[in-house]
Design a protein around this motif. Sequence first.
Motif, PDB file in Angstrom:
ATOM      1  N   LYS A   1       0.851  -1.173   0.000  1.00 55.67           N
ATOM      2  CA  LYS A   1       0.000   0.000   0.000  1.00 55.67           C
ATOM      3  C   LYS A   1       0.900   1.239   0.000  1.00 55.67           C
ATOM      4  CE  LYS A   1      -3.858  -2.367   2.126  1.00 55.67           C
ATOM      5  NZ  LYS A   1      -4.834  -2.425   3.224  1.00 55.67           N
ATOM      6  N   VAL A   2       0.885   1.911  -1.136  1.00 56.37           N
ATOM      7  CA  VAL A   2       1.871   2.965  -1.353  1.00 56.37           C
ATOM      8  C   VAL A   2       1.607   4.190  -0.491  1.00 56.37           C
ATOM      9  CG1 VAL A   2       2.387   2.200  -3.678  1.00 56.37           C
ATOM     10  CG2 VAL A   2       0.511   3.806  -3.303  1.00 56.37           C
ATOM     11  N   LEU A   3       0.398   4.344   0.000  1.00 58.81           N
ATOM     12  CA  LEU A   3       0.093   5.501   0.834  1.00 58.81           C
ATOM     13  C   LEU A   3       0.657   5.290   2.232  1.00 58.81           C
ATOM     14  CD1 LEU A   3      -3.591   6.046  -0.322  1.00 58.81           C
ATOM     15  CD2 LEU A   3      -1.533   7.142  -1.170  1.00 58.81           C
ATOM     16  N   LYS A   4       1.387   6.261   2.725  1.00 57.70           N
ATOM     17  CA  LYS A   4       2.106   6.110   3.992  1.00 57.70           C
ATOM     18  C   LYS A   4       1.474   6.951   5.101  1.00 57.70           C
ATOM     19  CE  LYS A   4       5.081   3.439   2.013  1.00 57.70           C
ATOM     20  NZ  LYS A   4       5.080   1.995   2.294  1.00 57.70           N
ATOM     21  N   GLY A   5       0.174   6.841   5.276  1.00 56.91           N
ATOM     22  CA  GLY A   5      -0.478   7.590   6.339  1.00 56.91           C
ATOM     23  C   GLY A   5      -0.395   6.868   7.665  1.00 56.91           C
ATOM     24  N   ASP A   6      -0.753   7.589   8.736  1.00 54.92           N
ATOM     25  CA  ASP A   6      -0.700   6.952  10.046  1.00 54.92           C
ATOM     26  C   ASP A   6      -1.959   6.140  10.334  1.00 54.92           C
ATOM     27  OD1 ASP A   6      -2.429   9.042  10.239  1.00 54.92           O
ATOM     28  OD2 ASP A   6      -1.251  10.194  11.681  1.00 54.92           O
ATOM     29  N   ASN A   7      -3.061   6.473   9.640  1.00 55.44           N
ATOM     30  CA  ASN A   7      -4.316   5.750   9.822  1.00 55.44           C
ATOM     31  C   ASN A   7      -4.604   5.488  11.299  1.00 55.44           C
ATOM     32  OD1 ASN A   7      -4.184   5.719   7.052  1.00 55.44           O
ATOM     33  ND2 ASN A   7      -4.966   3.636   6.869  1.00 55.44           N
ATOM     34  N   PRO A   8      -5.032   6.502  12.047  1.00 60.86           N
ATOM     35  CA  PRO A   8      -5.264   6.339  13.486  1.00 60.86           C
ATOM     36  C   PRO A   8      -6.274   5.240  13.774  1.00 60.86           C
ATOM     37  CG  PRO A   8      -5.398   8.643  12.813  1.00 60.86           C
ATOM     38  CD  PRO A   8      -5.354   7.848  11.564  1.00 60.86           C
ATOM     39  N   PRO A   9      -6.225   4.638  14.957  1.00 60.23           N
ATOM     40  CA  PRO A   9      -7.183   3.575  15.316  1.00 60.23           C
ATOM     41  C   PRO A   9      -8.618   4.032  15.111  1.00 60.23           C
ATOM     42  CG  PRO A   9      -5.449   3.734  16.952  1.00 60.23           C
ATOM     43  CD  PRO A   9      -5.250   4.907  16.026  1.00 60.23           C
ATOM     44  N   ALA A  10      -9.404   3.194  14.466  1.00 60.08           N
ATOM     45  CA  ALA A  10     -10.779   3.561  14.132  1.00 60.08           C
ATOM     46  C   ALA A  10     -11.603   2.311  13.890  1.00 60.08           C
ATOM     47  CB  ALA A  10     -10.800   4.470  12.903  1.00 60.08           C
ATOM     48  N   LYS A  11     -12.919   2.503  13.889  1.00 61.45           N
ATOM     49  CA  LYS A  11     -13.854   1.449  13.509  1.00 61.45           C
ATOM     50  C   LYS A  11     -14.310   1.732  12.086  1.00 61.45           C
ATOM     51  CE  LYS A  11     -15.594   0.840  18.227  1.00 61.45           C
ATOM     52  NZ  LYS A  11     -16.792   0.918  19.105  1.00 61.45           N
ATOM     53  N   VAL A  12     -14.463   0.653  11.309  1.00 59.55           N
ATOM     54  CA  VAL A  12     -14.831   0.812   9.905  1.00 59.55           C
ATOM     55  C   VAL A  12     -16.133   0.060   9.655  1.00 59.55           C
ATOM     56  CG1 VAL A  12     -14.069   0.570   7.515  1.00 59.55           C
ATOM     57  CG2 VAL A  12     -12.377   0.890   9.332  1.00 59.55           C
ATOM     58  N   PHE A  13     -17.070   0.739   9.011  1.00 64.36           N
ATOM     59  CA  PHE A  13     -18.372   0.150   8.702  1.00 64.36           C
ATOM     60  C   PHE A  13     -18.700   0.386   7.230  1.00 64.36           C
ATOM     61  CE2 PHE A  13     -18.387   1.661  13.072  1.00 64.36           C
ATOM     62  CZ  PHE A  13     -18.808   0.549  13.787  1.00 64.36           C
ATOM     63  N   THR A  14     -19.575  -0.420   6.693  1.00 65.02           N
ATOM     64  CA  THR A  14     -20.056  -0.213   5.329  1.00 65.02           C
ATOM     65  C   THR A  14     -21.470  -0.761   5.202  1.00 65.02           C
ATOM     66  OG1 THR A  14     -19.631  -0.593   2.976  1.00 65.02           O
ATOM     67  CG2 THR A  14     -19.146  -2.408   4.471  1.00 65.02           C
ATOM     68  N   SER A  15     -22.220  -0.167   4.298  1.00 65.43           N
ATOM     69  CA  SER A  15     -23.574  -0.654   4.014  1.00 65.43           C
ATOM     70  C   SER A  15     -23.575  -1.716   2.923  1.00 65.43           C
ATOM     71  CB  SER A  15     -24.465   0.515   3.577  1.00 65.43           C
ATOM     72  OG  SER A  15     -23.933   1.131   2.407  1.00 65.43           O
ATOM     73  N   LEU A  16     -22.421  -1.967   2.326  1.00 64.29           N
ATOM     74  CA  LEU A  16     -22.304  -2.970   1.268  1.00 64.29           C
ATOM     75  C   LEU A  16     -22.130  -4.363   1.855  1.00 64.29           C
ATOM     76  CD1 LEU A  16     -19.843  -1.027  -1.056  1.00 64.29           C
ATOM     77  CD2 LEU A  16     -22.250  -1.497  -1.552  1.00 64.29           C
ATOM     78  N   ARG A  17     -22.645  -5.328   1.169  1.00 71.55           N
ATOM     79  CA  ARG A  17     -22.404  -6.721   1.550  1.00 71.55           C
ATOM     80  C   ARG A  17     -21.000  -7.105   1.089  1.00 71.55           C
ATOM     81  NH1 ARG A  17     -26.676 -10.397  -1.070  1.00 71.55           N
ATOM     82  NH2 ARG A  17     -25.547 -11.932   0.196  1.00 71.55           N
ATOM     83  N   PHE A  18     -20.306  -7.887   1.923  1.00 73.58           N
ATOM     84  CA  PHE A  18     -18.923  -8.210   1.581  1.00 73.58           C
ATOM     85  C   PHE A  18     -18.595  -9.643   2.006  1.00 73.58           C
ATOM     86  CE2 PHE A  18     -19.075  -6.160   5.717  1.00 73.58           C
ATOM     87  CZ  PHE A  18     -18.379  -7.031   6.526  1.00 73.58           C
ATOM     88  N   LEU A  19     -17.541 -10.164   1.409  1.00 71.96           N
ATOM     89  CA  LEU A  19     -17.035 -11.475   1.773  1.00 71.96           C
ATOM     90  C   LEU A  19     -16.307 -11.373   3.105  1.00 71.96           C
ATOM     91  CD1 LEU A  19     -15.610 -12.456  -1.722  1.00 71.96           C
ATOM     92  CD2 LEU A  19     -17.784 -13.173  -0.740  1.00 71.96           C
TER      93      LEU A  19
END
Length: 496
Positions: free
Chosen positions: A360-378
């Motif tokens: 993953k070429v993006l070098k962000g810190d991506n702080p701790p977080a919860k991730v949600f989506t309305s899409l169905r996923f595997l």
Amino acid sequence: MCIVKRYFFINPLKILSEISKKMKKRKNILQTILSLVTVMVVIVVFQTVLFVIQIQNNAQFYQNYNNKESSIRPITSTKEIIERSPKRILYPQFDLDNVNRNWTDTVSLIRSPKETNRRYLTMGLVTAKRPQNTVYLYNTLKSLITNANREDFREIYIVILLSDLDQEWRTNMTSEIVNRYPQEVKNGTIKIIGSFDWMYPSLTNLTHHRKWHSESKATWKAKQNIDFVLLWLYVYKTKLSEFYLHLEDDVITVGGYIKAMKNFINDQKGEWTCLEFSELGMIAKLYHTHDLEALAKMVALFYQEQPADNTYLHFNPQMLQFRRIIRKPTLFQHIGMTSSQWGHVQALKDRFFVANDQKKVLKGDNPPAKVFTSLRFLSKHSPENAYNTSFGYFWSKSKARKNDNFRIIFNKPQSIKRIVVNSGLDVFPEDKIYSGLLEISSKSINKNDCTDYKIIGQFVNGKVDVQNVPPSIKYNRHSLCSNTVPKVTKLLGDHS
């Protein structure tokens, strides 16, 4: 009144006559019984004699048969047999111990410690000389080693078969591998073996090959089949590991591939023969080690007629696996262009391999977080994969509709300067977010949602990059809302 008296007289002769008759009758019965017993004994004896004769005949037959089998000449002298035989003969001879009792030691080109404990996985590959001194093997080894962690090296072997008979080339290749990976060679993780001419059948005047294949290609494929057979027999004979993964010498893989393979193996609920981690040819086909001998026999049986990457598709159903089990996305990609078949270019690419998600070429810190989506996923491709910086990606199994979204809720308020979200894959250029908005909010409704969103960016060609996020607000949420999202979506967050 007259009284009449009757007198009975006993006749001794008559009594003796009756007794004699009865005795004769009993004698006849005894004689009859004795006769029956005699007949039964004769039958049993006769059957016993026939049984003994049959056993002797069978023993003689199998003795002659075994003598006939053991009289087959070794592979090194097949020319005379081919000239006088009107039918094809199966080569090579599978019990190589008959030719060279210690052949597994003979083929070893480097000395490495003998392992007493079986490991989890052996990865085997065949390499041969290519035109213009082209070598892909070093890139393949680098990818296999750098994308595995230290714990993985305790559970894997890498067996390399140098199949070209050019001794100078073989020596140079061996020396280069040892120089590049001395520790892996020293501890026995990398094993280098070589084939010899006595292991091969005659590869000239092949009786069968595909009509559209030239004679040179038919010869090349036939030799490659035997190369595979010899490699498989070596791994089977030495019993290095529980599983065997067949690779080619011009592939790359992704970070964490060993763990991903283990998870896929453990997820199988029924019996299986072959698991595939690439859709191409004989790349990344996983077998139980104990099945390698049977696979080798079948490939050798048709070594003239068809390549191994066709034969294995027929082998699996014979082992009662009637469908291909391919892990998607695949973990290995073909990178070679110059084939070991001289004058041939092989530019095949695995369409299911995720080319740009292993780094993953993006070098962000991506702080701790919860991730949600309305899409169905595997389940294996959850939205968390789109946010974390390690290997993984999001894959939806439903078509997106209006107002479908991703929500990233930080555990703690963050001062954000830049937000980058990237979608799409190089191998799936059309799978991008074409119409999407990036919104942020600092007003929470509950732990999993917010309100009063502000639009700060719009997707262009699958990407949005906002570098001047208003600094006066401490945001605890940024949300992606999309009218149209492709089925396969990859999102990377970058906060710097």
